[in-house]
Design an enzyme around this catalytic site. Structure first.
Site, PDB file in Angstrom:
ATOM      1  N   SER A   1       0.802  -1.433   0.228  1.00 19.35           N
ATOM      2  CA  SER A   1       0.115   0.073  -0.026  1.00 19.35           C
ATOM      3  C   SER A   1       0.792   1.212   0.065  1.00 19.35           C
ATOM      4  CB  SER A   1      -0.835  -0.109   1.284  1.00 19.35           C
ATOM      5  OG  SER A   1      -1.351   1.165   1.577  1.00 19.35           O
TER       6      SER A   1
ATOM      7  N   TYR B   1      -1.689  -0.806  10.578  1.00 16.80           N
ATOM      8  CA  TYR B   1      -2.036  -1.112   9.522  1.00 16.80           C
ATOM      9  C   TYR B   1      -0.942  -0.988   8.420  1.00 16.80           C
ATOM     10  CZ  TYR B   1      -3.675  -1.548   4.497  1.00 16.80           C
ATOM     11  OH  TYR B   1      -3.642  -1.537   3.246  1.00 16.80           O
TER      12      TYR B   1
ATOM     13  N   LYS C   1       2.133  -3.709   6.611  1.00 16.17           N
ATOM     14  CA  LYS C   1       2.322  -3.847   5.089  1.00 16.17           C
ATOM     15  C   LYS C   1       4.171  -3.668   4.992  1.00 16.17           C
ATOM     16  CE  LYS C   1      -1.461  -4.756   3.395  1.00 16.17           C
ATOM     17  NZ  LYS C   1      -1.687  -5.856   2.960  1.00 16.17           N
TER      18      LYS C   1
HETATM   19  P1  NAD Z   1     -11.221  -6.550   1.300  1.00 13.19           P
HETATM   20  O1  NAD Z   1     -11.323  -6.393   2.665  1.00 13.19           O
HETATM   21  O2  NAD Z   1     -12.135  -6.108   0.291  1.00 13.19           O
HETATM   22  O3  NAD Z   1     -10.740  -7.794   1.037  1.00 13.19           O
HETATM   23  C1  NAD Z   1      -9.905  -8.502   1.492  1.00 13.19           C
HETATM   24  C2  NAD Z   1     -10.334  -9.971   1.883  1.00 13.19           C
HETATM   25  O4  NAD Z   1      -9.512 -10.860   2.659  1.00 13.19           O
HETATM   26  C3  NAD Z   1     -11.913 -10.062   2.412  1.00 13.19           C
HETATM   27  O5  NAD Z   1     -12.578 -10.823   1.475  1.00 13.19           O
HETATM   28  C4  NAD Z   1     -11.473 -10.720   4.011  1.00 13.19           C
HETATM   29  O6  NAD Z   1     -12.720 -11.629   4.008  1.00 13.19           O
HETATM   30  C5  NAD Z   1     -10.277 -11.695   3.449  1.00 13.19           C
HETATM   31  N1  NAD Z   1      -9.618 -11.999   4.818  1.00 13.19           N
HETATM   32  C6  NAD Z   1      -9.054 -11.125   5.742  1.00 13.19           C
HETATM   33  N2  NAD Z   1      -8.257 -11.871   6.426  1.00 13.19           N
HETATM   34  C7  NAD Z   1      -8.630 -13.084   6.019  1.00 13.19           C
HETATM   35  C8  NAD Z   1      -8.053 -14.205   6.548  1.00 13.19           C
HETATM   36  N3  NAD Z   1      -7.203 -14.217   7.730  1.00 13.19           N
HETATM   37  N4  NAD Z   1      -8.030 -15.412   6.090  1.00 13.19           N
HETATM   38  C9  NAD Z   1      -8.818 -15.411   4.827  1.00 13.19           C
HETATM   39  N5  NAD Z   1      -9.498 -14.244   4.370  1.00 13.19           N
HETATM   40  C10 NAD Z   1      -9.251 -13.217   4.944  1.00 13.19           C
HETATM   41  O7  NAD Z   1      -9.979  -5.443   0.919  1.00 13.19           O
HETATM   42  P2  NAD Z   1      -9.488  -5.061  -0.344  1.00 13.19           P
HETATM   43  O8  NAD Z   1      -9.739  -3.647  -0.845  1.00 13.19           O
HETATM   44  O9  NAD Z   1      -9.910  -6.120  -1.481  1.00 13.19           O
HETATM   45  O10 NAD Z   1      -7.993  -5.217  -0.301  1.00 13.19           O
HETATM   46  C11 NAD Z   1      -7.044  -6.387  -0.644  1.00 13.19           C
HETATM   47  C12 NAD Z   1      -5.723  -5.915  -0.252  1.00 13.19           C
HETATM   48  O11 NAD Z   1      -5.393  -4.914  -0.815  1.00 13.19           O
HETATM   49  C13 NAD Z   1      -5.347  -6.213   1.360  1.00 13.19           C
HETATM   50  O12 NAD Z   1      -4.188  -6.491   1.466  1.00 13.19           O
HETATM   51  C14 NAD Z   1      -5.257  -4.431   1.606  1.00 13.19           C
HETATM   52  O13 NAD Z   1      -4.334  -4.044   2.477  1.00 13.19           O
HETATM   53  C15 NAD Z   1      -4.480  -4.149   0.262  1.00 13.19           C
HETATM   54  N6  NAD Z   1      -4.890  -2.727  -0.275  1.00 13.19           N
HETATM   55  C16 NAD Z   1      -6.169  -2.219  -0.459  1.00 13.19           C
HETATM   56  C17 NAD Z   1      -6.168  -0.894  -0.546  1.00 13.19           C
HETATM   57  C18 NAD Z   1      -7.616  -0.298  -0.713  1.00 13.19           C
HETATM   58  O14 NAD Z   1      -7.902   0.935  -0.560  1.00 13.19           O
HETATM   59  N7  NAD Z   1      -8.548  -1.068  -0.968  1.00 13.19           N
HETATM   60  C19 NAD Z   1      -5.017  -0.116  -0.910  1.00 13.19           C
HETATM   61  C20 NAD Z   1      -3.582  -0.521  -0.645  1.00 13.19           C
HETATM   62  C21 NAD Z   1      -3.571  -1.917  -0.449  1.00 13.19           C
HETATM   63  C1  WQD Z   2      -9.213  10.196   0.215  1.00 11.54           C
HETATM   64  C2  WQD Z   2      -9.354  11.478   0.435  1.00 11.54           C
HETATM   65  C3  WQD Z   2      -9.570  12.459   2.763  1.00 11.54           C
HETATM   66  C4  WQD Z   2     -13.639  10.761   3.632  1.00 11.54           C
HETATM   67  C5  WQD Z   2      -6.559   5.214   2.859  1.00 11.54           C
HETATM   68  C6  WQD Z   2      -5.508   4.571   3.323  1.00 11.54           C
HETATM   69  C7  WQD Z   2      -4.505   3.824   2.244  1.00 11.54           C
HETATM   70  C8  WQD Z   2      -5.247   3.171   1.617  1.00 11.54           C
HETATM   71  C9  WQD Z   2      -6.393   3.827   0.802  1.00 11.54           C
HETATM   72  C10 WQD Z   2      -5.199   0.790   2.286  1.00 11.54           C
HETATM   73  C11 WQD Z   2      -8.533  12.165   1.672  1.00 11.54           C
HETATM   74  C12 WQD Z   2     -10.892  12.633   1.733  1.00 11.54           C
HETATM   75  C13 WQD Z   2     -12.365  11.068   2.738  1.00 11.54           C
HETATM   76  C14 WQD Z   2     -14.588  11.877   3.730  1.00 11.54           C
HETATM   77  C15 WQD Z   2     -13.103  13.414   2.605  1.00 11.54           C
HETATM   78  N1  WQD Z   2      -5.820   1.752   1.921  1.00 11.54           N
HETATM   79  N2  WQD Z   2     -12.258  12.291   2.516  1.00 11.54           N
HETATM   80  N3  WQD Z   2     -14.243  12.973   3.208  1.00 11.54           N
HETATM   81  O1  WQD Z   2      -6.604   8.134   3.355  1.00 11.54           O
HETATM   82  O2  WQD Z   2      -5.911   8.794   1.082  1.00 11.54           O
HETATM   83  O3  WQD Z   2      -5.979   6.364   2.017  1.00 11.54           O
HETATM   84  O4  WQD Z   2      -7.286   4.517   1.767  1.00 11.54           O
HETATM   85  O5  WQD Z   2      -3.944   0.585   1.825  1.00 11.54           O
HETATM   86  O6  WQD Z   2      -3.644   3.182   3.117  1.00 11.54           O
HETATM   87  O7  WQD Z   2      -4.771   5.307   4.345  1.00 11.54           O
HETATM   88  O8  WQD Z   2      -8.050   7.592   1.530  1.00 11.54           O
HETATM   89  O9  WQD Z   2     -10.440   7.380   0.699  1.00 11.54           O
HETATM   90  O10 WQD Z   2     -10.078   7.658   3.104  1.00 11.54           O
HETATM   91  O11 WQD Z   2      -9.464   9.522   1.624  1.00 11.54           O
HETATM   92  O12 WQD Z   2     -12.835  14.571   2.266  1.00 11.54           O
HETATM   93  O13 WQD Z   2     -15.780  11.573   4.200  1.00 11.54           O
HETATM   94  O14 WQD Z   2     -10.789  12.002   0.723  1.00 11.54           O
HETATM   95  O15 WQD Z   2      -9.470  13.467   3.505  1.00 11.54           O
HETATM   96  O16 WQD Z   2      -7.927  13.591   1.507  1.00 11.54           O
HETATM   97  P1  WQD Z   2      -7.002   7.862   1.987  1.00 11.54           P
HETATM   98  P2  WQD Z   2      -9.424   7.981   1.683  1.00 11.54           P
END
Ligand code: NAD
Ligand code: WQD
Length: 343
Positions: A128, A153, A157
């Site tokens: 991430s 979190y 990572k």
């Molecule tokens: P999500 O929560 O939709 O999907 C994660 C899935 O993993 C879920 O379906 C959950 O049930 C499953 N899971 C969690 N722990 C588990 C376990 N111990 N055993 C089996 N299943 C388990 O999240 P996502 O947005 O699809 O994210 C996927 C990956 O990408 C994660 O590793 C997350 O950290 C990373 N990521 C997501 C974002 C984002 O903004 N969505 C950004 C950067 C990184």
């Molecule tokens: C985006 C922008 C808020 C809600 C997070 C995690 C990052 C990654 C993605 C997993 C920001 C603004 C939001 C609201 C707003 N996830 N905002 N009003 O914080 O960039 O990233 O999610 O890895 O690790 O930190 O994403 O979608 O929360 O916010 O104005 O009600 O929207 O301030 O500028 P963020 P976000």
């Protein structure tokens, strides 16, 4: 014969879209392993409806090593793992740090042990942009130093990436790719599969669509006095199908032995910064609806701006974003309307 790939977190948001891209590519047979602790098994039916292909799903907690390893005993000849399964909510990780360290790191340890025991060739890991923390220089490249972790979190990572680095040094059979996603948004363009957000989402896009549909009353723009072009925060939003596609490209990159080290890292962003106000404007214009929003205070912990330089992924993976901001807001809204009709 298609090559079997285990997709942990396969019923989640990015995992389910990746199942679709893997099936569309045709070279791989994705097998979902997901406990559904943060998703629903019904997602598999959505993926099947979109692709017309049956998908296997094992409802297993990856922290349960025996249950996880049993999947490999049943599914002979798995060649690799795409490891999505994790908890991902920043504020929740601050409230419950041990829950995050346990789930995100124990699951990864078991994934790495499986790579060893079953002599797997490929591992793709979800990292991430949060690992970079408060960056000093933009855009962010893979050489931008990893920051001080601002929440458990992001820390999981950072540790996860290091675990893979050290592990692959000792296991020549395994080639790995770490993908650092920026802000994934949007859903399948059909409107038939998408993110199942919690009732009180934290991320911008699910809040936007829930306000649009009336599940939430109002959106607050967190801060309009930042040193940015319109005062609101800038992020690098990227369509989830483009993120999913990068996983297929990463597998092909390893398969074709294009990697020069056993652990390669790529940023996945569009390269374009979009402000919160620009995102709201695009959502309103593309979907023809007005959003109920107010301008509010800054949210603690937010960086003013962060966006990626994705040249490395463009050049080495042969990957490019196919979708822009309009497709992101269009598909996000399509899915929210689909969910409203279903219920
Ligand atoms: P999500 O929560 O939709 O999907 C994660 C899935 O993993 C879920 O379906 C959950 O049930 C499953 N899971 C969690 N722990 C588990 C376990 N111990 N055993 C089996 N299943 C388990 O999240 P996502 O947005 O699809 O994210 C996927 C990956 O990408 C994660 O590793 C997350 O950290 C990373 N990521 C997501 C974002 C984002 O903004 N969505 C950004 C950067 C990184
Ligand atoms: C985006 C922008 C808020 C809600 C997070 C995690 C990052 C990654 C993605 C997993 C920001 C603004 C939001 C609201 C707003 N996830 N905002 N009003 O914080 O960039 O990233 O999610 O890895 O690790 O930190 O994403 O979608 O929360 O916010 O104005 O009600 O929207 O301030 O500028 P963020 P976000």
């Amino acid at each position: 014969m298609k090559k079997k790939i285990i997709v942990t977190g396969g019923t989640g948001y990015i995992g389910s879209h990746t199942l679709i891209e893997l099936i569309k590519n045709g070279e791989f047979e994705p097998i979902a392993v997901d406990s559904c602790v943060r998703s629903t098994p019904e997602t598999i039916q959505r993926v099947e409806a979109i692709t017309g292909v049956r998908v296997k799903h094992y409802q297993v907690d990856i922290c349960d090593k025996n249950a996880f390893f049993n999947v490999f005993e049943l599914e002979k000849e798995v060649v690799g793992i795409i490891h999505f399964a994790a908890f991902k909510c920043v504020p929740e990780s601050v409230e419950k740090p041990l829950m995050y360290y346990h789930n995100n790191l124990q699951s990864l340890e078991n994934v790495l042990e499986a790579c060893e025991k079953f002599q797997l060739q490929y591992l793709i890991f979800s990292s991430s942009a949060s690992i970079y923390g408060d960056v000093k220089e933009l855009p962010v490249t893979e050489n931008t130093p990893v920051g001080i972790p601002f929440c458990p979190y992001a820390h999981t990572k950072q540790i996860g990436e290091q675990m893979i680095h050290f592990f692959t040094q000792q296991h020549p059979h395994l080639q790995s790719v770490i993908l650092r996603y920026f802000n994934p948004v949007g859903n399948d363009m059909s409107g038939l599969n998408g993110e199942l957000s919690p009732d009180k989402p934290n991320n911008l896009m699910p809040i936007v669509t829930q306000v649009g549909i009336g599940k939430m009353k109002q959106l607050t723009v967190f801060g309009t006095d930042y040193d940015t072009r319109d005062g609101s925060c800038i992020r690098d939003y990227i369509h989830v199908c483009d993120i999913a596609d990068a996983h297929v490209k990463a597998l092909l990159f390893l398969e074709n032995q294009k990697n020069t080290s056993r652990c390669e890292t790529f940023n996945l962003g569009s390269g374009n910064g979009v402000s919160v106000l620009e995102m709201i404007d695009a959502f309103e214009k593309v979907n023809g609806i007005k959003l109920n929003y107010v301008l509010g205070e800054r949210r603690p912990g937010d960086v003013p701006a962060i966006y990626s330089d994705s040249t490395r992924a463009n050049q080495l993976l042969g990957w490019e974003c196919r979708y822009g901001i309009n497709e992101m807001v269009e598909s996000a809204w399509k899915w929210e309307k689909h969910l409203a009709q279903e219920h």
